[in-house]
Scaffold this active site. Structure first.
Site, PDB file in Angstrom:
ATOM      1  N   ASN A  14      44.823  33.929  42.559  1.00  0.00           N
ATOM      2  CA  ASN A  14      46.010  34.590  43.089  1.00  0.00           C
ATOM      3  C   ASN A  14      45.615  35.978  43.578  1.00  0.00           C
ATOM      4  O   ASN A  14      44.466  36.394  43.408  1.00  0.00           O
ATOM      5  CB  ASN A  14      47.119  34.648  42.021  1.00  0.00           C
ATOM      6  CG  ASN A  14      46.692  35.446  40.805  1.00  0.00           C
ATOM      7  OD1 ASN A  14      46.562  36.665  40.870  1.00  0.00           O
ATOM      8  ND2 ASN A  14      46.442  34.743  39.706  1.00  0.00           N
ATOM      9  N   ARG A  15      46.544  36.682  44.195  1.00  0.00           N
ATOM     10  CA  ARG A  15      46.195  37.930  44.878  1.00  0.00           C
ATOM     11  C   ARG A  15      46.240  39.173  43.992  1.00  0.00           C
ATOM     12  O   ARG A  15      46.084  40.286  44.505  1.00  0.00           O
ATOM     13  CB  ARG A  15      47.103  38.103  46.104  1.00  0.00           C
ATOM     14  CG  ARG A  15      46.778  37.109  47.214  1.00  0.00           C
ATOM     15  CD  ARG A  15      47.726  37.256  48.388  1.00  0.00           C
ATOM     16  NE  ARG A  15      47.782  38.621  48.874  1.00  0.00           N
ATOM     17  CZ  ARG A  15      48.869  39.202  49.376  1.00  0.00           C
ATOM     18  NH1 ARG A  15      50.000  38.527  49.447  1.00  0.00           N
ATOM     19  NH2 ARG A  15      48.823  40.445  49.795  1.00  0.00           N
TER      20      ARG A  15
END
Ligand code: CTP
Ligand code: CA
Length: 232
Positions: free
Chosen positions: A34-35
């Site tokens: 994920n970011r």
């Protein structure tokens, strides 16, 4: 408000912070991630240390330098993070779950690189649920430990965003929940953040915006107040 340099209001307090984003391997060369960069969590760890806390940082794939003066435990997957937090939470006064923990992992990790087939037109991955680390801590007896969760939401409407945060705090048994709007352009990789902290009755305890460091200090102000109230 007191200047950060002059505060020593977390002296003698053991704070555990998770930061970053977990990665779930698919095969030796690929993962689901994920970011989350770890900026907000690291800012909390750094600010807590500056205010005198003993800090354990559970670092999941940070994209930024590790803070100095904290005990660092590096993890990659959600299961590793769960193990590290469970260990570190023993005897902790505060646990802050800022990390973005993967909700799912691969049902099976391939020992060899997953290869394309000349005839296939796509690939279906089978995923299984990861444990909810925050809910696990929140639903176990945790007398004397303040539990701070985060909620990452893309909901554009402010009131609905708060309601999602209230529901998450309730569902996970967190004492405080930091609601964070995220999106393609918000939340990640920037040095700025805007959050609302929800309390046990679903009330807004504070709103904070500014650099991730100043947001970290605003969240810790609430933590300090909560610890003082609990001790009184
Ligand atoms: N969290 C956790 N373990 C998980 C997933 C999330 O401990 N397996 C924690 C996060 O660290 C955060 C909080 O739960 O403090 C909320 O995470 P978030 O992803 O916003 O909420 P979820 O409950 O996973 O719900 P959803 O992703 O479906 O919105
Ligand atoms: Ca999630």
């Amino acid at each position: 408000r007191v200047e950060a340099s002059g505060r020593h209001d977390l002296a003698g307090v053991h704070v555990v912070v998770t930061a970053g984003g977990t990665r779930e391997p698919l095969d030796p060369v690929r993962f689901l991630g994920n970011r989350s960069s770890g900026r907000q969590g690291v800012a909390i760890a750094d600010a807590a240390r500056a205010r005198g806390a003993e800090v354990t940082l559970i670092a999941a794939n940070l994209e930024i330098p590790e803070p100095v003066g904290c005990e660092i435990r590096r993890v990659s997957t959600a299961l590793e993070l769960q193990q590290a937090v469970t260990d570190a939470a023993q005897g902790a006064d505060v646990v802050v779950m800022a990390a973005a923990v993967a909700d799912y992992r691969a049902a099976g990790v391939s020992e060899t690189k997953i290869k394309k087939d000349a005839s296939d037109s796509g690939l279906t991955l089978e995923l299984v649920r990861n444990p909810d680390v925050l809910a696990g801590l929140g639903h176990a007896p945790h007398d004397g430990m303040l539990l701070v969760g985060f909620a990452a939401e893309t909901e554009p409407d402010d009131e609905r965003l708060l309601d999602l945060g209230r529901a998450k705090r309730e569902a996970k048994g967190a004492d405080l929940l930091v609601v964070n709007r995220v999106g393609w352009t918000e939340g990640f990789a920037t040095d700025e953040n805007r959050v609302v902290v929800i309390g046990r009755s679903g009330e807004i305890v504070t709103r904070a915006h500014g650099t991730k460091r100043s947001v970290a200090d605003d969240i810790l102000d609430v933590v300090v107040l909560e610890l003082a109230t609990a001790a009184a």
